[in-house]
Design a protein around this motif. Structure first.
Motif, PDB file in Angstrom:
ATOM      1  N   VAL A 183      58.975  42.506  47.698  1.00 15.59           N
ATOM      2  CA  VAL A 183      57.704  42.595  48.412  1.00 15.59           C
ATOM      3  C   VAL A 183      56.622  43.156  47.411  1.00 15.59           C
ATOM      4  O   VAL A 183      55.671  42.762  47.418  1.00 15.59           O
ATOM      5  N   LYS A 184      57.238  44.076  46.736  1.00 14.66           N
ATOM      6  CA  LYS A 184      56.194  44.829  45.917  1.00 14.66           C
ATOM      7  C   LYS A 184      56.090  44.137  44.786  1.00 14.66           C
ATOM      8  O   LYS A 184      54.735  43.621  44.279  1.00 14.66           O
ATOM      9  N   THR A 185      56.878  43.436  44.137  1.00 15.45           N
ATOM     10  CA  THR A 185      56.804  42.365  43.086  1.00 15.45           C
ATOM     11  C   THR A 185      55.739  41.204  43.488  1.00 15.45           C
ATOM     12  O   THR A 185      54.816  41.001  42.526  1.00 15.45           O
ATOM     13  N   ARG A 186      56.058  40.711  44.639  1.00 13.72           N
ATOM     14  CA  ARG A 186      54.911  39.659  44.959  1.00 13.72           C
ATOM     15  C   ARG A 186      53.381  40.217  45.108  1.00 13.72           C
ATOM     16  O   ARG A 186      52.496  39.411  44.736  1.00 13.72           O
ATOM     17  N   ARG A 187      53.388  41.378  45.757  1.00 18.02           N
ATOM     18  CA  ARG A 187      51.956  42.051  45.959  1.00 18.02           C
ATOM     19  C   ARG A 187      51.563  42.026  44.640  1.00 18.02           C
ATOM     20  O   ARG A 187      50.197  41.917  44.234  1.00 18.02           O
ATOM     21  N   LEU A 188      52.265  42.620  43.593  1.00 15.04           N
ATOM     22  CA  LEU A 188      51.664  42.890  42.140  1.00 15.04           C
ATOM     23  C   LEU A 188      51.505  41.666  41.399  1.00 15.04           C
ATOM     24  O   LEU A 188      50.314  41.689  40.785  1.00 15.04           O
ATOM     25  N   GLU A 189      52.354  40.476  41.672  1.00 15.23           N
ATOM     26  CA  GLU A 189      51.714  39.184  41.245  1.00 15.23           C
ATOM     27  C   GLU A 189      50.491  38.532  41.798  1.00 15.23           C
ATOM     28  O   GLU A 189      49.661  38.343  40.966  1.00 15.23           O
ATOM     29  N   ARG A 190      50.307  39.033  42.846  1.00 11.76           N
ATOM     30  CA  ARG A 190      48.999  38.406  43.604  1.00 11.76           C
ATOM     31  C   ARG A 190      47.950  39.239  43.428  1.00 11.76           C
ATOM     32  O   ARG A 190      46.767  38.632  42.854  1.00 11.76           O
ATOM     33  N   THR A 191      48.098  40.638  43.011  1.00 17.48           N
ATOM     34  CA  THR A 191      46.877  41.352  42.627  1.00 17.48           C
ATOM     35  C   THR A 191      46.715  41.315  40.999  1.00 17.48           C
ATOM     36  O   THR A 191      45.576  40.944  40.508  1.00 17.48           O
ATOM     37  N   ASN A 192      47.728  40.804  40.398  1.00 17.63           N
ATOM     38  CA  ASN A 192      47.535  40.415  38.904  1.00 17.63           C
ATOM     39  C   ASN A 192      46.594  39.129  38.763  1.00 17.63           C
ATOM     40  O   ASN A 192      46.057  38.903  37.938  1.00 17.63           O
ATOM     41  N   ARG A 193      47.054  38.080  39.667  1.00 19.99           N
ATOM     42  CA  ARG A 193      46.213  36.808  39.513  1.00 19.99           C
ATOM     43  C   ARG A 193      44.712  36.957  39.952  1.00 19.99           C
ATOM     44  O   ARG A 193      43.971  36.646  39.420  1.00 19.99           O
ATOM     45  N   GLU A 194      44.535  37.794  41.084  1.00 15.22           N
ATOM     46  CA  GLU A 194      43.365  38.140  41.384  1.00 15.22           C
ATOM     47  C   GLU A 194      42.434  38.926  40.329  1.00 15.22           C
ATOM     48  O   GLU A 194      41.132  38.700  39.987  1.00 15.22           O
ATOM     49  N   ILE A 195      43.044  39.629  39.516  1.00 15.76           N
ATOM     50  CA  ILE A 195      42.362  40.647  38.415  1.00 15.76           C
ATOM     51  C   ILE A 195      42.000  39.530  37.333  1.00 15.76           C
ATOM     52  O   ILE A 195      41.094  39.378  36.684  1.00 15.76           O
ATOM     53  N   ALA A 196      43.065  38.637  37.042  1.00 15.92           N
ATOM     54  CA  ALA A 196      42.898  37.626  36.032  1.00 15.92           C
ATOM     55  C   ALA A 196      41.530  36.657  36.260  1.00 15.92           C
ATOM     56  O   ALA A 196      40.871  36.429  35.333  1.00 15.92           O
ATOM     57  N   GLU A 197      41.811  36.231  37.707  1.00 10.04           N
ATOM     58  CA  GLU A 197      40.630  35.349  38.089  1.00 10.04           C
ATOM     59  C   GLU A 197      39.173  36.204  37.802  1.00 10.04           C
ATOM     60  O   GLU A 197      37.875  35.520  37.433  1.00 10.04           O
ATOM     61  N   ARG A 198      39.192  37.510  38.411  1.00  9.26           N
ATOM     62  CA  ARG A 198      37.851  38.358  38.217  1.00  9.26           C
ATOM     63  C   ARG A 198      37.462  38.431  36.756  1.00  9.26           C
ATOM     64  O   ARG A 198      36.331  38.432  36.178  1.00  9.26           O
ATOM     65  N   LEU A 199      38.422  38.687  35.658  1.00 11.89           N
ATOM     66  CA  LEU A 199      38.295  38.867  34.352  1.00 11.89           C
ATOM     67  C   LEU A 199      37.600  37.615  33.797  1.00 11.89           C
ATOM     68  O   LEU A 199      36.896  37.509  33.179  1.00 11.89           O
ATOM     69  N   ASP A 200      38.364  36.394  34.280  1.00 11.72           N
ATOM     70  CA  ASP A 200      37.868  35.044  33.906  1.00 11.72           C
ATOM     71  C   ASP A 200      36.320  34.918  34.265  1.00 11.72           C
ATOM     72  O   ASP A 200      35.657  34.349  33.421  1.00 11.72           O
ATOM     73  N   ALA A 201      36.078  35.410  35.286  1.00 19.43           N
ATOM     74  CA  ALA A 201      34.620  35.037  35.954  1.00 19.43           C
ATOM     75  C   ALA A 201      33.823  35.984  35.088  1.00 19.43           C
ATOM     76  O   ALA A 201      32.720  35.614  34.608  1.00 19.43           O
ATOM     77  N   ALA A 202      34.098  37.401  34.901  1.00 17.74           N
ATOM     78  CA  ALA A 202      33.408  38.251  33.972  1.00 17.74           C
ATOM     79  C   ALA A 202      33.203  37.620  32.735  1.00 17.74           C
ATOM     80  O   ALA A 202      32.061  37.687  32.266  1.00 17.74           O
ATOM     81  N   ILE A 203      34.232  37.146  31.953  1.00 18.51           N
ATOM     82  CA  ILE A 203      34.123  36.598  30.757  1.00 18.51           C
ATOM     83  C   ILE A 203      33.211  35.423  30.504  1.00 18.51           C
ATOM     84  O   ILE A 203      32.229  35.406  29.758  1.00 18.51           O
ATOM     85  N   GLY A 204      33.298  34.547  31.836  1.00 19.35           N
ATOM     86  CA  GLY A 204      32.332  33.400  31.879  1.00 19.35           C
ATOM     87  C   GLY A 204      30.934  34.032  32.021  1.00 19.35           C
ATOM     88  O   GLY A 204      30.109  33.193  31.260  1.00 19.35           O
ATOM     89  N   THR A 205      30.742  35.000  32.749  1.00 16.55           N
ATOM     90  CA  THR A 205      29.272  35.332  32.981  1.00 16.55           C
ATOM     91  C   THR A 205      28.834  35.983  31.715  1.00 16.55           C
ATOM     92  O   THR A 205      27.607  35.784  31.294  1.00 16.55           O
ATOM     93  N   ILE A 206      29.513  36.899  30.888  1.00 15.36           N
ATOM     94  CA  ILE A 206      29.297  37.405  29.457  1.00 15.36           C
ATOM     95  C   ILE A 206      28.887  36.219  28.738  1.00 15.36           C
ATOM     96  O   ILE A 206      27.756  36.565  28.177  1.00 15.36           O
ATOM     97  N   ARG A 207      29.732  35.285  28.852  1.00 17.99           N
ATOM     98  CA  ARG A 207      29.479  34.325  27.589  1.00 17.99           C
ATOM     99  C   ARG A 207      28.260  33.664  27.883  1.00 17.99           C
ATOM    100  O   ARG A 207      27.470  33.094  27.175  1.00 17.99           O
ATOM    101  N   ALA A 208      27.937  33.347  29.155  1.00 19.46           N
ATOM    102  CA  ALA A 208      26.767  32.750  29.859  1.00 19.46           C
ATOM    103  C   ALA A 208      25.585  33.496  29.424  1.00 19.46           C
ATOM    104  O   ALA A 208      24.405  32.960  28.726  1.00 19.46           O
TER     105      ALA A 208
END
Length: 110
Positions: free
Chosen positions: A73-98
């Protein structure tokens, strides 16, 4: 009836010899019985120890299964959080590039 001669005063020794032999056989049988009883006690004690170990293993197995479930359960929660953080980082990187591209196009960056 019996092949033995009647016990008279002259035949006392064979009777004592028979009693002595019977007593020795009885003692041997009692020793064998005592040894068998001791082996049985040892076997029962070993069986009880084995049953206790099996019960302890079952308890450990249940505890480990619970811990594994919790870890999954903890691993799945961490994986989900990791995906959310990666998506936010990608969005932030995209915003900074723009922003950087807009500033470069505007000539702000030299």
């Amino acid at each position: 009836m019996s092949d033995r001669p009647a016990n008279g005063p002259g035949h006392a020794e064979p009777v004592f010899a028979d009693i002595d032999a019977a007593t020795r056989r009885l003692m041997v049988a009692l020793d064998a019985l005592e040894a068998a009883a001791e082996r049985r006690r040892d076997a029962d004690r070993d069986e009880n120890e084995l049953a206790s170990r099996i019960q302890a293993l079952g308890t450990d197995r249940s505890r480990l299964a619970d811990e594994l479930d919790g870890s999954l359960v903890k691993t799945r929660r961490l994986e989900r959080t990791n995906r959310e953080i990666a998506e936010r980082l990608d969005a932030a990187i995209g915003t900074i590039r723009a922003v950087l591209d807009d500033d470069a196009d505007a000539g702000v960056i030299e």
